[in-house]
Design a protein around this motif. Structure first.
Motif, PDB file in Angstrom:
ATOM      1  N   GLU A   1       0.827  -1.215   0.000  1.00  0.00           N
ATOM      2  CA  GLU A   1       0.000   0.000   0.000  1.00  0.00           C
ATOM      3  C   GLU A   1       0.857   1.260   0.000  1.00  0.00           C
ATOM      4  OE1 GLU A   1      -3.144  -0.187  -0.346  1.00  0.00           O
ATOM      5  OE2 GLU A   1      -4.007  -1.860   0.770  1.00  0.00           O
TER       6      GLU A   1
ATOM      7  N   GLN B   1     -10.673   3.607   2.538  1.00  0.00           N
ATOM      8  CA  GLN B   1     -12.086   3.241   2.318  1.00  0.00           C
ATOM      9  C   GLN B   1     -12.832   3.292   3.647  1.00  0.00           C
ATOM     10  OE1 GLN B   1     -11.746  -0.548  -0.183  1.00  0.00           O
ATOM     11  NE2 GLN B   1     -13.340   0.608  -1.204  1.00  0.00           N
TER      12      GLN B   1
ATOM     13  N   THR C   1      -7.358  -3.430  -5.198  1.00  0.00           N
ATOM     14  CA  THR C   1      -7.826  -4.294  -4.114  1.00  0.00           C
ATOM     15  C   THR C   1      -6.917  -5.515  -3.995  1.00  0.00           C
ATOM     16  OG1 THR C   1      -9.619  -5.685  -3.292  1.00  0.00           O
ATOM     17  CG2 THR C   1      -9.497  -5.413  -5.666  1.00  0.00           C
TER      18      THR C   1
ATOM     19  N   ARG D   1     -11.218   3.143  -3.043  1.00  0.00           N
ATOM     20  CA  ARG D   1      -9.858   3.245  -2.484  1.00  0.00           C
ATOM     21  C   ARG D   1      -9.104   4.363  -3.216  1.00  0.00           C
ATOM     22  NH1 ARG D   1      -5.465  -0.109  -2.140  1.00  0.00           N
ATOM     23  NH2 ARG D   1      -6.447  -1.859  -1.068  1.00  0.00           N
TER      24      ARG D   1
ATOM     25  N   ASP E   1      -6.501   1.826   2.864  1.00  0.00           N
ATOM     26  CA  ASP E   1      -6.743   2.512   1.592  1.00  0.00           C
ATOM     27  C   ASP E   1      -7.735   3.673   1.689  1.00  0.00           C
ATOM     28  OD1 ASP E   1      -8.980   1.084   2.120  1.00  0.00           O
ATOM     29  OD2 ASP E   1      -8.857  -0.218   0.365  1.00  0.00           O
TER      30      ASP E   1
END
Ligand code: UDP
Ligand code: MG
Length: 340
Positions: free
Chosen positions: A12, A95, A202, A197, A93
């Motif tokens: 990430e 989200q 994903t 995101r 992320d």
């Protein structure tokens, strides 16, 4: 009140800077906090970004796994090492919006043990993901536990005692949502709109989602086994009926026919059902086998800024020593007999 924020991260590096500033904005001046990043064996430079950030701010902590152990194992490690009076778990992320944390923490203050964020909308998720998710929650609620809330993922805030309780679950096949439901502690739902995101992709491919769903069902429910017994019983009944019919045809009506097609069909169906049932039993035996081995849930190969070591940690291998501690201080974790 010290708040720990646990964030599992796997490849990430693109989102980390934005995540950090959003978290700092949400938590600054409100709480004393620590952010625990659990690097789940990233290969894209995430570890370097983490090391750099952690060096500059003592409130940031990092745990580095020796390889990818999976999202649920990463959450487990974060909960194991969190020292806060309240512990939040969220995705990296963005989200799961950090802006929601103050509201969730305020709810926790009202006496709840678990504050769960519920996805009202799923911006950025494709049609396939939305529908498979709907199906997932429906099956899980029917088969595993009605108390598992619809559209509630792993974005949650736990009280200290809820975390203490969760640390007792040391099973290999892990489904956090099932564990939380199983505990039955006081929970409140906070709805929110889930955005897309902010960068990257994903980490849950369709295959990984299916595996996750299968783990969720089989680690919390024996219903598939019972279903196979039910189908076996149903098909045996049909077989008995057909047997009586055949005898009637042969002995009373004397109308025996070659019957090749029906024999082939019956054979194929019965073999299929038998194999399916054996496969299901095998799946559960495999689970027993893996639990019987009692292997650790994760291996921490390095850590940063972590001074807090929990000596009663079972089923975890921690190879890195915090500053001022020798590696042997971690040993109880490895030597302790696994809890069943
Ligand atoms: N993640 C992880 N290990 C994995 C897969 C994912 O630690 O093997 C982390 C990932 O970095 C993210 C969170 O788990 O912080 C959720 O993953 P993702 O956003 O890819 O899942 P989605 O939101 O698409 O379901
Ligand atoms: Mg995500």
């Amino acid at each position: 009140m010290l708040v720990s924020v646990v964030i599992p991260v796997y490849n990430e590096c693109e989102v980390l800077p934005a995540l950090l500033s959003a978290l700092r904005r949400a938590l600054a001046n409100v709480y004393d906090y620590e952010i625990i990043f659990v690097d789940d064996g990233s290969t894209d430079g995430t570890s370097d970004v983490l090391r750099h950030s952690v060096n500059e701010d003592q409130r940031l902590k990092a745990i580095f796994f020796s390889r990818n152990f999976g999202h649920q194992a990463a959450i487990t490690a974060g909960l194991d090492f969190a020292s806060g009076d309240a512990v939040a778990v969220m995705d990296a992320d963005l989200q799961d919006p950090p802006e929601l944390l103050p509201e969730m923490l305020a709810l926790l203050d009202q006496g709840y043990d678990v504050v769960s964020a519920q996805r009202l909308t799923r911006e950025g998720d494709g049609v396939l993901k939305r529908y498979t998710a709907k199906l997932f929650y429906w099956i899980i609620r029917k088969m595993v536990d009605e108390r598992i809330q619809n559209e509630v993922g792993d974005f949650r805030v736990f009280s200290h005692r809820a975390v203490t309780a969760l640390r007792n679950f040391r099973e290999q096949h892990r489904f956090m949502r099932g564990m939380v439901a199983w505990l039955g502690l006081r929970e409140i739902i906070l709805p929110y709109h889930r955005t897309a995101r902010i960068a990257g992709e994903t980490k849950y491919s369709l295959w990984k989602m299916l595996r996750f769903a299968w783990t969720a069902i089989t680690s919390f429910s024996a219903l598939p086994l019972r279903l196979s017994v039910f189908f076996g019983f149903f098909i045996s009944l049909c077989g008995l009926g057909y047997g009586i019919y055949s005898i009637f045809m042969a002995k009373v009506l004397k109308a025996t026919v070659p019957g090749w097609t029906s024999l082939v069909c019956l054979n194929v169906i019965f073999s299929g059902v038998t194999l399916l049932a054996i496969g299901l039993v095998g799946e559960y035996v495999a689970h027993i086998y893996e639990e019987a081995k009692g292997r650790p849930l994760y291996v921490v190969s390095d850590s940063a800024n972590l001074r807090h070591v929990r000596p009663d940690l079972a089923k975890a291998v921690i190879l890195s020593a915090a500053p001022g501690q020798s590696e042997t201080e971690y040993e109880p974790a490895e030597k302790k007999a696994p809890r069943a």
